[in-house]
Design a protein around this motif. Sequence first.
Motif, PDB file in Angstrom:
ATOM      1  N   THR A 311       0.193  10.650  34.150  1.00 48.98           N
ATOM      2  CA  THR A 311       0.443   9.312  33.623  1.00 48.98           C
ATOM      3  C   THR A 311       0.421   8.195  34.656  1.00 48.98           C
ATOM      4  O   THR A 311       0.092   7.067  34.329  1.00 48.98           O
ATOM      5  N   LEU A 312       0.795   8.462  35.878  1.00 49.72           N
ATOM      6  CA  LEU A 312       0.915   7.390  36.875  1.00 49.72           C
ATOM      7  C   LEU A 312      -0.072   7.538  38.026  1.00 49.72           C
ATOM      8  O   LEU A 312       0.121   6.961  39.094  1.00 49.72           O
ATOM      9  N   LYS A 313      -1.123   8.280  37.795  1.00 51.15           N
ATOM     10  CA  LYS A 313      -2.196   8.456  38.768  1.00 51.15           C
ATOM     11  C   LYS A 313      -3.510   8.358  38.032  1.00 51.15           C
ATOM     12  O   LYS A 313      -3.647   8.878  36.934  1.00 51.15           O
ATOM     13  N   GLY A 314      -4.483   7.681  38.658  1.00 48.87           N
ATOM     14  CA  GLY A 314      -5.801   7.602  38.055  1.00 48.87           C
ATOM     15  C   GLY A 314      -6.590   8.879  38.252  1.00 48.87           C
ATOM     16  O   GLY A 314      -6.277   9.692  39.133  1.00 48.87           O
ATOM     17  N   CYS A 315      -7.626   9.041  37.451  1.00 52.42           N
ATOM     18  CA  CYS A 315      -8.482  10.224  37.545  1.00 52.42           C
ATOM     19  C   CYS A 315      -9.424  10.155  38.743  1.00 52.42           C
ATOM     20  O   CYS A 315      -9.806  11.173  39.305  1.00 52.42           O
ATOM     21  N   CYS A 316      -9.788   8.940  39.144  1.00 50.24           N
ATOM     22  CA  CYS A 316     -10.791   8.759  40.205  1.00 50.24           C
ATOM     23  C   CYS A 316     -10.165   8.902  41.593  1.00 50.24           C
ATOM     24  O   CYS A 316      -9.240   8.166  41.951  1.00 50.24           O
ATOM     25  N   GLY A 317     -10.673   9.839  42.372  1.00 51.33           N
ATOM     26  CA  GLY A 317     -10.205  10.010  43.748  1.00 51.33           C
ATOM     27  C   GLY A 317      -8.734  10.372  43.832  1.00 51.33           C
ATOM     28  O   GLY A 317      -8.237  11.205  43.068  1.00 51.33           O
ATOM     29  N   SER A 318      -8.022   9.728  44.756  1.00 55.39           N
ATOM     30  CA  SER A 318      -6.587   9.992  44.900  1.00 55.39           C
ATOM     31  C   SER A 318      -5.808   9.453  43.705  1.00 55.39           C
ATOM     32  O   SER A 318      -4.671   9.843  43.455  1.00 55.39           O
ATOM     33  N   GLY A 319      -6.434   8.499  42.973  1.00 58.40           N
ATOM     34  CA  GLY A 319      -5.806   7.938  41.789  1.00 58.40           C
ATOM     35  C   GLY A 319      -4.794   6.852  42.069  1.00 58.40           C
ATOM     36  O   GLY A 319      -4.129   6.362  41.166  1.00 58.40           O
ATOM     37  N   THR A 320      -4.688   6.438  43.326  1.00 51.53           N
ATOM     38  CA  THR A 320      -3.658   5.451  43.681  1.00 51.53           C
ATOM     39  C   THR A 320      -4.231   4.163  44.269  1.00 51.53           C
ATOM     40  O   THR A 320      -3.578   3.122  44.225  1.00 51.53           O
ATOM     41  N   LYS A 321      -5.431   4.226  44.812  1.00 54.05           N
ATOM     42  CA  LYS A 321      -6.013   3.027  45.430  1.00 54.05           C
ATOM     43  C   LYS A 321      -7.444   2.755  44.984  1.00 54.05           C
ATOM     44  O   LYS A 321      -7.976   1.671  45.201  1.00 54.05           O
ATOM     45  N   GLU A 322      -8.073   3.740  44.357  1.00 57.71           N
ATOM     46  CA  GLU A 322      -9.482   3.590  43.975  1.00 57.71           C
ATOM     47  C   GLU A 322      -9.644   2.604  42.825  1.00 57.71           C
ATOM     48  O   GLU A 322      -9.085   2.790  41.748  1.00 57.71           O
ATOM     49  N   LEU A 323     -10.449   1.582  43.071  1.00 56.78           N
ATOM     50  CA  LEU A 323     -10.740   0.555  42.086  1.00 56.78           C
ATOM     51  C   LEU A 323     -12.029  -0.127  42.493  1.00 56.78           C
ATOM     52  O   LEU A 323     -12.213  -0.466  43.665  1.00 56.78           O
ATOM     53  N   GLY A 324     -12.938  -0.370  41.543  1.00 59.01           N
ATOM     54  CA  GLY A 324     -14.194  -1.036  41.892  1.00 59.01           C
ATOM     55  C   GLY A 324     -14.974  -0.244  42.932  1.00 59.01           C
ATOM     56  O   GLY A 324     -15.269   0.938  42.725  1.00 59.01           O
ATOM     57  N   PRO A 325     -15.298  -0.845  44.078  1.00 58.83           N
ATOM     58  CA  PRO A 325     -16.120  -0.163  45.074  1.00 58.83           C
ATOM     59  C   PRO A 325     -15.453   1.072  45.683  1.00 58.83           C
ATOM     60  O   PRO A 325     -16.143   1.955  46.201  1.00 58.83           O
ATOM     61  N   LEU A 326     -14.134   1.151  45.636  1.00 62.25           N
ATOM     62  CA  LEU A 326     -13.434   2.305  46.202  1.00 62.25           C
ATOM     63  C   LEU A 326     -13.484   3.519  45.273  1.00 62.25           C
ATOM     64  O   LEU A 326     -13.260   4.648  45.711  1.00 62.25           O
ATOM     65  N   CYS A 327     -13.758   3.280  44.001  1.00 62.43           N
ATOM     66  CA  CYS A 327     -14.001   4.382  43.060  1.00 62.43           C
ATOM     67  C   CYS A 327     -15.510   4.546  42.991  1.00 62.43           C
ATOM     68  O   CYS A 327     -16.197   3.814  42.269  1.00 62.43           O
ATOM     69  N   ASN A 328     -16.045   5.467  43.751  1.00 62.16           N
ATOM     70  CA  ASN A 328     -17.491   5.556  43.907  1.00 62.16           C
ATOM     71  C   ASN A 328     -17.972   6.999  43.859  1.00 62.16           C
ATOM     72  O   ASN A 328     -17.195   7.917  43.576  1.00 62.16           O
ATOM     73  N   VAL A 329     -19.232   7.188  44.153  1.00 54.02           N
ATOM     74  CA  VAL A 329     -19.842   8.511  44.033  1.00 54.02           C
ATOM     75  C   VAL A 329     -19.197   9.514  44.982  1.00 54.02           C
ATOM     76  O   VAL A 329     -19.228  10.729  44.741  1.00 54.02           O
ATOM     77  N   ALA A 330     -18.571   9.032  46.062  1.00 55.94           N
ATOM     78  CA  ALA A 330     -17.909   9.928  47.002  1.00 55.94           C
ATOM     79  C   ALA A 330     -16.519  10.336  46.532  1.00 55.94           C
ATOM     80  O   ALA A 330     -15.917  11.265  47.078  1.00 55.94           O
ATOM     81  N   SER A 331     -16.000   9.627  45.522  1.00 53.35           N
ATOM     82  CA  SER A 331     -14.674   9.945  45.007  1.00 53.35           C
ATOM     83  C   SER A 331     -14.749  11.203  44.141  1.00 53.35           C
ATOM     84  O   SER A 331     -15.643  11.343  43.316  1.00 53.35           O
ATOM     85  N   ILE A 332     -13.808  12.091  44.349  1.00 56.39           N
ATOM     86  CA  ILE A 332     -13.756  13.306  43.538  1.00 56.39           C
ATOM     87  C   ILE A 332     -12.891  13.016  42.319  1.00 56.39           C
ATOM     88  O   ILE A 332     -11.687  12.798  42.426  1.00 56.39           O
ATOM     89  N   ALA A 333     -13.527  12.989  41.152  1.00 61.06           N
ATOM     90  CA  ALA A 333     -12.795  12.697  39.924  1.00 61.06           C
ATOM     91  C   ALA A 333     -12.117  13.956  39.401  1.00 61.06           C
ATOM     92  O   ALA A 333     -12.525  15.083  39.712  1.00 61.06           O
TER      93      ALA A 333
END
Length: 373
Positions: A311-333
């Motif tokens: 509930t309090l973590k995003g699916c993209c990458g670490s789920g805490t800082k990834e947004l826009g350019p930081l949520c990218n192809v290198a991010s492990i979803a």
Amino acid sequence: MEKNGHLPLLFFLLLLSITIIPAAATRPTAIYAFGDSILDSGNNNKLVTICRANHKPYGIDFPGQSHTGRFSNGKLPGDMLASAFRIKDLLPAYADSSLDVDDLATGVSFASACSGLHDLTAAEVGVLNLDKQFKNFEQAFVKMEEEFGLEKTTATVKRALFVVSAGSSDMIDNYYLLPTTRAQYSLPAYHDMLLKNLDTFVKKLYNAGAKNIAIIGLPPLGCLPMDTTVFPPPLPSSTPSEKSGNLTGELFRRECKAKHNADAKEYNAKLEVRIKRMMVAMPTLKVIYMDLFTPMMDMIDTPSKFGFKTTLKGCCGSGTKELGPLCNVASIACNAHSEYVFWDSVNPSEAAYRALTNNFKARPLRRLYPNSG
């Protein structure tokens, strides 16, 4: 027995009254969306801004796995409402070069992710403020008028549903982030300024012919993954609670920031009062408040009811800082996208948006369209 000569007249008057009372619209025939990332289906794609989502893994669950610029893994509330009201499958971005005038007549999104009610919010990241979004709507109106004529275009706007979502970026990316803004405004004064700007925008829509407007309130700001508080590992005897968002057994515990949630609730309470004033000032306008805070807190407090686990973590990458350019192809979803309330560190997942949209249609939108299926 003497016949009552008044009965035919009474019957005629009753029939006439039934005929001239307009029935409530069963559904809108177009949707026009304004505001921020909740409704932006790709208007930032060609802007010089970091606030873009036209890259992987955004759109991974969208039809064709297309990264259209929507800040989620799939569809947004605008798409879902257009489909639910049987208008069309998706609500496209006004900036989409493939649009034709028929698309405009059934609705588009003018929203711009990272925008807000304070012009500075949009200016600091180079996106479209509400004035620019409204100018784009005016352009669309002219295009429709040239194709269909003034009478039909005016009727289209009158029957349309206008949806506005703004304010989150004003708080997260402006008031909480910029010392200069906090030095200029107390929190109550900042809220009042935002609402005054919203009032001005709604009057513009009203003067342009809008009759039905839905305004989405603030979410629980303190529960956005980017804004949550991180606590050290719990004691061995502790049991993670659902509210901590730590059901996966992660080392660090996250909790919502109570103060920022209280700020959102304070704003929403003022927004509801402002909406009532709008309808007094503009008697032929129907405006409803769409509560985002309560259903989102319901997902966070009782995730299993909706099929969520995190509930309090995003699916993209670490789920805490990834947004826009930081949520990218290198991010492990994450693997199970539908088990997450949030897709990135701010924006909900398609599954969460689906639950929210169902709530919008079943509850607040019933006041505009009581006979909708």
